[in-house]
Structures are given as structure tokens and as C-alpha cells.
Design a protein around this motif. Structure first.
Motif, short mmCIF file in Angstrom:
data_model
loop_
_atom_site.label_atom_id
_atom_site.label_comp_id
_atom_site.label_asym_id
_atom_site.label_seq_id
_atom_site.Cartn_x
_atom_site.Cartn_y
_atom_site.Cartn_z
N TYR A 279 0.85 -1.19 0.00
CA TYR A 279 0.00 0.00 0.00
C TYR A 279 0.88 1.24 0.00
O TYR A 279 1.77 1.40 0.85
N LEU A 280 0.61 2.12 -0.95
CA LEU A 280 1.37 3.35 -1.08
C LEU A 280 0.48 4.55 -0.85
O LEU A 280 -0.61 4.64 -1.40
N CYS A 281 0.99 5.45 -0.04
CA CYS A 281 0.33 6.73 0.18
C CYS A 281 1.07 7.78 -0.63
O CYS A 281 2.29 7.69 -0.83
N ALA A 282 0.35 8.79 -1.11
CA ALA A 282 0.97 9.88 -1.85
C ALA A 282 0.31 11.20 -1.48
O ALA A 282 -0.86 11.25 -1.08
N SER A 283 1.09 12.24 -1.66
CA SER A 283 0.65 13.60 -1.38
C SER A 283 0.97 14.42 -2.63
O SER A 283 2.02 14.23 -3.23
N ARG A 284 0.06 15.28 -3.01
CA ARG A 284 0.23 15.99 -4.28
C ARG A 284 0.61 17.44 -4.06
O ARG A 284 -0.02 18.15 -3.28
N ALA A 285 1.61 17.86 -4.83
CA ALA A 285 2.03 19.26 -4.82
C ALA A 285 1.78 19.85 -6.20
O ALA A 285 2.04 19.20 -7.21
N GLN A 286 1.29 21.09 -6.20
CA GLN A 286 1.15 21.77 -7.47
C GLN A 286 2.09 22.97 -7.47
O GLN A 286 2.04 23.81 -6.57
N GLY A 287 2.98 23.01 -8.46
CA GLY A 287 3.94 24.09 -8.53
C GLY A 287 3.31 25.38 -9.01
O GLY A 287 2.20 25.39 -9.55
N ALA A 288 4.03 26.48 -8.81
CA ALA A 288 3.54 27.79 -9.22
C ALA A 288 3.33 27.86 -10.73
O ALA A 288 2.51 28.63 -11.23
N ASP A 289 4.07 27.02 -11.46
CA ASP A 289 3.93 26.99 -12.92
C ASP A 289 2.87 26.00 -13.37
O ASP A 289 2.75 25.71 -14.56
N GLY A 290 2.11 25.48 -12.41
CA GLY A 290 1.03 24.57 -12.76
C GLY A 290 1.45 23.13 -12.86
O GLY A 290 0.63 22.26 -13.14
N THR A 291 2.75 22.86 -12.66
CA THR A 291 3.19 21.47 -12.73
C THR A 291 2.69 20.70 -11.53
O THR A 291 2.37 21.26 -10.49
N ASP A 292 2.64 19.42 -11.68
CA ASP A 292 1.96 18.54 -10.75
C ASP A 292 2.90 17.40 -10.38
O ASP A 292 3.45 16.74 -11.26
N THR A 293 3.09 17.16 -9.10
CA THR A 293 3.95 16.06 -8.67
C THR A 293 3.29 15.34 -7.51
O THR A 293 2.81 15.98 -6.58
N GLN A 294 3.29 14.01 -7.57
CA GLN A 294 2.87 13.24 -6.42
C GLN A 294 4.11 12.71 -5.72
O GLN A 294 5.02 12.17 -6.35
N TYR A 295 4.12 12.88 -4.39
CA TYR A 295 5.22 12.40 -3.56
C TYR A 295 4.73 11.19 -2.79
O TYR A 295 3.69 11.23 -2.12
N PHE A 296 5.50 10.12 -2.87
CA PHE A 296 5.06 8.84 -2.31
C PHE A 296 5.76 8.52 -1.00
O PHE A 296 6.92 8.89 -0.77
N GLY A 297 5.02 7.81 -0.16
CA GLY A 297 5.61 7.25 1.03
C GLY A 297 6.38 5.98 0.70
O GLY A 297 6.36 5.52 -0.44
N PRO A 298 7.03 5.38 1.70
CA PRO A 298 7.85 4.20 1.46
C PRO A 298 7.04 2.93 1.25
O PRO A 298 7.58 1.92 0.79
N GLY A 299 5.76 2.98 1.58
CA GLY A 299 4.92 1.80 1.39
C GLY A 299 4.76 0.97 2.65
O GLY A 299 5.64 0.95 3.52
N THR A 300 3.62 0.30 2.75
CA THR A 300 3.37 -0.68 3.81
C THR A 300 3.03 -1.99 3.13
O THR A 300 2.07 -2.07 2.36
N ARG A 301 3.84 -3.00 3.42
CA ARG A 301 3.53 -4.32 2.87
C ARG A 301 2.65 -5.06 3.87
O ARG A 301 3.10 -5.43 4.96
N LEU A 302 1.42 -5.23 3.50
CA LEU A 302 0.42 -5.89 4.35
C LEU A 302 0.22 -7.33 3.91
O LEU A 302 -0.02 -7.59 2.74
N THR A 303 0.32 -8.23 4.87
CA THR A 303 0.01 -9.64 4.63
C THR A 303 -1.18 -10.02 5.50
O THR A 303 -1.15 -9.79 6.72
N VAL A 304 -2.20 -10.56 4.88
CA VAL A 304 -3.38 -11.02 5.61
C VAL A 304 -3.41 -12.54 5.57
O VAL A 304 -3.47 -13.14 4.48
N LEU A 305 -3.36 -13.15 6.72
CA LEU A 305 -3.30 -14.62 6.81
C LEU A 305 -4.69 -15.22 7.01
O LEU A 305 -5.56 -14.58 7.61
#
Lengths: 110, 115
Positions: free
Chosen positions: B89-115
Motif C-alpha cells: 500500500y502506497l500513500c501519496a501527497s500531491r504538490a502543485q507548482g507555481a507553474d502549474g506542474t503537478d507532482t505526487q510524492y510517495f511514502g515508502p509503502g506498507t507491505r500488508l500480509t493477511v493470513l
């Protein structure tokens, strides 16, 4: 529906060889396209975006609206380029969602 | 430098348990996202939030819910975990630059195992 297709799951090349990672999209308007990269044990990060027309780490990507493609290219692959590459599409008015392709694993052999 | 953190790198849960995955960003971004990453399927959007208490379903919301009580924190909840929710599972946060550019910044991830 909007879609991003990366036809290759794995691309293996030798160091110094040219690289082309394919990406095709389906969208009739003017999309924004991106390449994201994930190196081993690192988080996913933006590599480049088409509107910037930039070259990052030697990679370039040109938007071809006629072919609806946004292929990622590099003339001479390096071992450190080995990673998972995702093509992504954002379209206007879509509340900032990104649609990702299924990814291509690039393996650069020494 | 934008920082997106996720509460756990690895998580093992049993079928039927309620699971909370937490994500925090430190850049005052309005937009946050939860994806799951599966081999051969790429990243698929589960839910996203465009402001505090505002959320919208993504492409695969079934079996999940989310909570955004504070701007910096976006939680993903599995009400009753099932084995087919085993994933990264990856979380991301979005930044919009002053020039209108768009970037998503991702977390390191959580590896979930369901038994």
C-alpha cells in the motif's frame, strides 16, 4: 475509459545499449503524462513530465498525440537505471487523479 | 524536501481483523491518495482526499474506507481484512507548482500480509 498501457513487463538490455520503454494511452483530449520510477528499496518518485520537455538522468520522453504514445528513451543504458518504471496519465478536470500503467521492469546487464 | 511517512513498513494481520494504515505528510498539501501496488497490475487508486474530511472513491474502493480529520494525516481502513487485500500500500501527497506542474510524492509503502 482512460487507460495507460505498458506492453512490456520486463525489458532487459546490456549496459551501453539504447533503451525504449513503451507507453500508450487512451484519451481524446490533451493529457498530462508522467514517468515515475522506483529503484530497488526506494520509494516511487517522479522521473519526468511531458510538459517540462526535460531530460532527467539522460532520459527523455516525447508526447506523440497521433500515436497516443509517450515512450521513455535513453541512448546509452547504465546499470543504475535498473528499476521499475511506470507511465502515468492525468487529465484535466479529473480532480488530480493519476492513472498508472502496469509498469515495466528495466534490467540493465553489465 | 517533501516528506511522506507511513506508520508501518510491514504488517501481518489475520482475516477479519480491522486494519489501520496511517500516512502523514509535512508539506500542507491538500490532496492525498492511497494506492495498492500489485505485480502485473501496477498502481491502482483506492481512495483520495482533496481536503480535510473530503474524500472520493478511486478505482478499487471496495473493502476499504478512509479518514482525513487533519490535513497532514490520511488513514486507510480495512474494516474486515481478507487475504485478497494482501498487497503493498502506497500513500501519496500531491504538490502543485507555481507553474502549474503537478507532482505526487510517495511514502515508502506498507507491505500488508493477511493470513
Amino acid at each position: 475509459a482512460q487507460r495507460v498501457t505498458q506492453p512490456e513487463k520486463l525489458l532487459s538490455v546490456f549496459k551501453g545499449a539504447p533503451v525504449e520503454l513503451k507507453c500508450n494511452y487512451s484519451y481524446s483530449g490533451s493529457p498530462e503524462l508522467f514517468w515515475y520510477v522506483q529503484y530497488s528499496r526506494q520509494r516511487l518518485q517522479l522521473l519526468l513530465r511531458h510538459i517540462s520537455r526535460e531530460s532527467i538522468k539522460g532520459f527523455t520522453a516525447d508526447l506523440n498525440k497521433g500515436e497516443t504514445s509517450f515512450h521513455l528513451k535513453k541512448p546509452f543504458a547504465q546499470e543504475e537505471d535498473s528499476a521499475m518504471y511506470y507511465c502515468a496519465l492525468r487529465y484535466p478536470g479529473a480532480t488530480n487523479k493519476l492513472i498508472f500503467g502496469t509498469g515495466t521492469l528495466l534490467a540493465v546487464q553489465p | 524536501d517533501v516528506k511522506v511517512t507511513q506508520s508501518s513498513r510491514y504488517l501481518v494481520k489475520r482475516t477479519g481483523e480491522k486494519v489501520f494504515l496511517e500516512c502523514v505528510q509535512d508539506m500542507d498539501h491538500e490532496n492525498m491518495f492511497w494506492y495498492r501496488q500489485d505485480p502485473g497490475l501496477g498502481l491502482r487508486l483506492i481512495y483520495f482526499s482533496y481536503d480535510v474530511k473530503m474524500k472520493e472513491k478511486g478505482d478499487i474502493p471496495e473493502g476499504y474506507s478512509v479518514s482525513r480529520e487533519k490535513k497532514e494525516r490520511f488513514s486507510l481502513i480495512l474494516e474486515s481484512a481478507s487475504t485478497n487485500q494482501t498487497s503493498m500500500y502506497l500513500c501519496a501527497s500531491r504538490a502543485q507548482g507555481a507553474d502549474g506542474t503537478d507532482t505526487q510524492y510517495f511514502g515508502p509503502g506498507t507491505r500488508l500480509t493477511v493470513l
